[in-house]
Design a protein around this motif. Structure first.
Motif, PDB file in Angstrom:
ATOM      1  N   VAL A  58       0.813  -1.053   0.016  1.00 61.65           N
ATOM      2  CA  VAL A  58      -0.118   0.119   0.067  1.00 61.65           C
ATOM      3  C   VAL A  58       1.095   1.333   0.088  1.00 61.65           C
ATOM      4  N   ASN A  59       0.655   1.980  -0.919  1.00 63.26           N
ATOM      5  CA  ASN A  59       1.470   3.242  -1.226  1.00 63.26           C
ATOM      6  C   ASN A  59       2.753   3.079  -1.338  1.00 63.26           C
ATOM      7  N   PRO A  60       3.309   2.035  -2.111  1.00 53.89           N
ATOM      8  CA  PRO A  60       4.768   1.575  -1.852  1.00 53.89           C
ATOM      9  C   PRO A  60       5.550   2.735  -2.558  1.00 53.89           C
ATOM     10  N   THR A  61       6.611   2.901  -2.248  1.00 52.49           N
ATOM     11  CA  THR A  61       7.832   3.598  -3.039  1.00 52.49           C
ATOM     12  C   THR A  61       9.018   2.584  -2.806  1.00 52.49           C
ATOM     13  N   TYR A  62      10.287   2.618  -3.862  1.00 47.44           N
ATOM     14  CA  TYR A  62      11.396   1.889  -3.578  1.00 47.44           C
ATOM     15  C   TYR A  62      12.479   2.951  -4.070  1.00 47.44           C
ATOM     16  N   GLU A  63      13.796   2.493  -3.627  1.00 42.03           N
ATOM     17  CA  GLU A  63      14.924   3.352  -3.991  1.00 42.03           C
ATOM     18  C   GLU A  63      16.086   2.197  -3.981  1.00 42.03           C
ATOM     19  N   PRO A  64      17.122   2.469  -5.009  1.00 42.71           N
ATOM     20  CA  PRO A  64      18.037   1.339  -4.915  1.00 42.71           C
ATOM     21  C   PRO A  64      19.086   1.325  -3.787  1.00 42.71           C
ATOM     22  N   VAL A  65      19.338   0.248  -3.532  1.00 40.70           N
ATOM     23  CA  VAL A  65      20.468   0.024  -2.549  1.00 40.70           C
ATOM     24  C   VAL A  65      21.825  -0.457  -3.174  1.00 40.70           C
ATOM     25  N   GLY A  66      22.525   0.237  -3.448  1.00 41.55           N
ATOM     26  CA  GLY A  66      23.907   0.103  -4.285  1.00 41.55           C
ATOM     27  C   GLY A  66      23.681   0.438  -5.779  1.00 41.55           C
ATOM     28  N   ALA A  67      24.555   0.143  -6.300  1.00 36.60           N
ATOM     29  CA  ALA A  67      24.696   0.551  -7.922  1.00 36.60           C
ATOM     30  C   ALA A  67      24.590  -0.911  -8.721  1.00 36.60           C
ATOM     31  N   ASP A  68      24.473  -2.228  -8.569  1.00 38.11           N
ATOM     32  CA  ASP A  68      24.433  -3.067  -9.180  1.00 38.11           C
ATOM     33  C   ASP A  68      22.882  -3.092  -9.738  1.00 38.11           C
ATOM     34  N   ARG A  69      23.142  -3.832 -11.305  1.00 41.25           N
ATOM     35  CA  ARG A  69      21.863  -3.820 -11.922  1.00 41.25           C
ATOM     36  C   ARG A  69      21.850  -5.520 -12.398  1.00 41.25           C
TER      37      ARG A  69
END
Length: 214
Positions: free
Chosen positions: A108-119
């Protein structure tokens, strides 16, 4: 032309969707609801209706079948999504993709942000874009913030395939389809996927179709 449903309160729209038994109809790419940012959930559905809606989303996800489903994919512009992945895959795939079981969750109402630079780049599909898959490079690890269906805060780190699912479903709530992030030279039909690109990684597809991997 707008229909009365376009202007109906969200609770009324959800009640209408739930009036019939079985899975909900999934909206396909081209419908504007998939391209508008969804409205933050702030009690538009009471707890009983929210529980029924979440249950219907889960049934629909299972029936499709898929590992995630966002409310806009059934035409409801609210920041709600469900995810679940039993991960019934061979060991080679599990190791290559980090695909491990993901218990049922409501976001519910999620947001995300990267942890580290790996893709990490793998083929990905979408229930709203049936019949096609494409390679998408996504963050290998993300921090998810939001709430659960009870309103409790969520602050959790996901990696591997669960991180991909979280990103895919949260993107839906921002009006973003996986094709917006995809390597379009990799776009493949379901038939091509079955016949050519069933390997654990997309390296062979990258060489044959002429695109780069991160």
């Amino acid at each position: 032309m707008a229909t009365p449903r376009d202007h109906a309160p969200l609770a009324e729209q959800v009640e209408e969707l739930l009036a019939t038994d079985g899975p909900l109809p999934i909206v396909a790419a081209g419908d504007p609801v998939l391209r508008r940012g969804a409205e933050r959930f702030d009690g538009q559905l009471d707890s009983a209706l929210l529980a029924r809606f979440v249950g219907a989303l889960r049934v629909t996800m299972h029936e499709a079948p898929g590992v995630g489903l966002a409310a806009p994919q059934v035409g409801v512009p609210l920041r709600i999504a469900v995810i679940e992945d039993p991960a019934p895959v061979p060991e080679e795939v599990r190791l290559a993709r980090g695909r491990v079981p993901l218990p049922f969750r409501v976001l519910v109402n999620p947001t995300y942000e990267p942890v580290g630079a790996d893709r990490a780049a793998f083929f990905e599909g979408c229930l709203s874009v049936p019949g096609w898959q494409a390679v998408v490079a996504r963050h290998a690890e993300v921090r998810l913030r939001g709430e659960d269906e009870q309103g409790h805060p969520v602050d959790e780190v996901f990696s591997g395939w669960p991180a991909r699912i979280v990103q895919h479903e949260t993107d839906h709530l921002d009006g973003v389809l996986y094709l917006d992030r995809a390597e379009l030279r990799s776009l493949s039909s379901s038939q091509a996927m079955a016949e050519r690109w069933a390997q654990a990684t997309p390296e062979g597809a990258a060489k044959a179709l002429g695109f780069d991997l991160p």
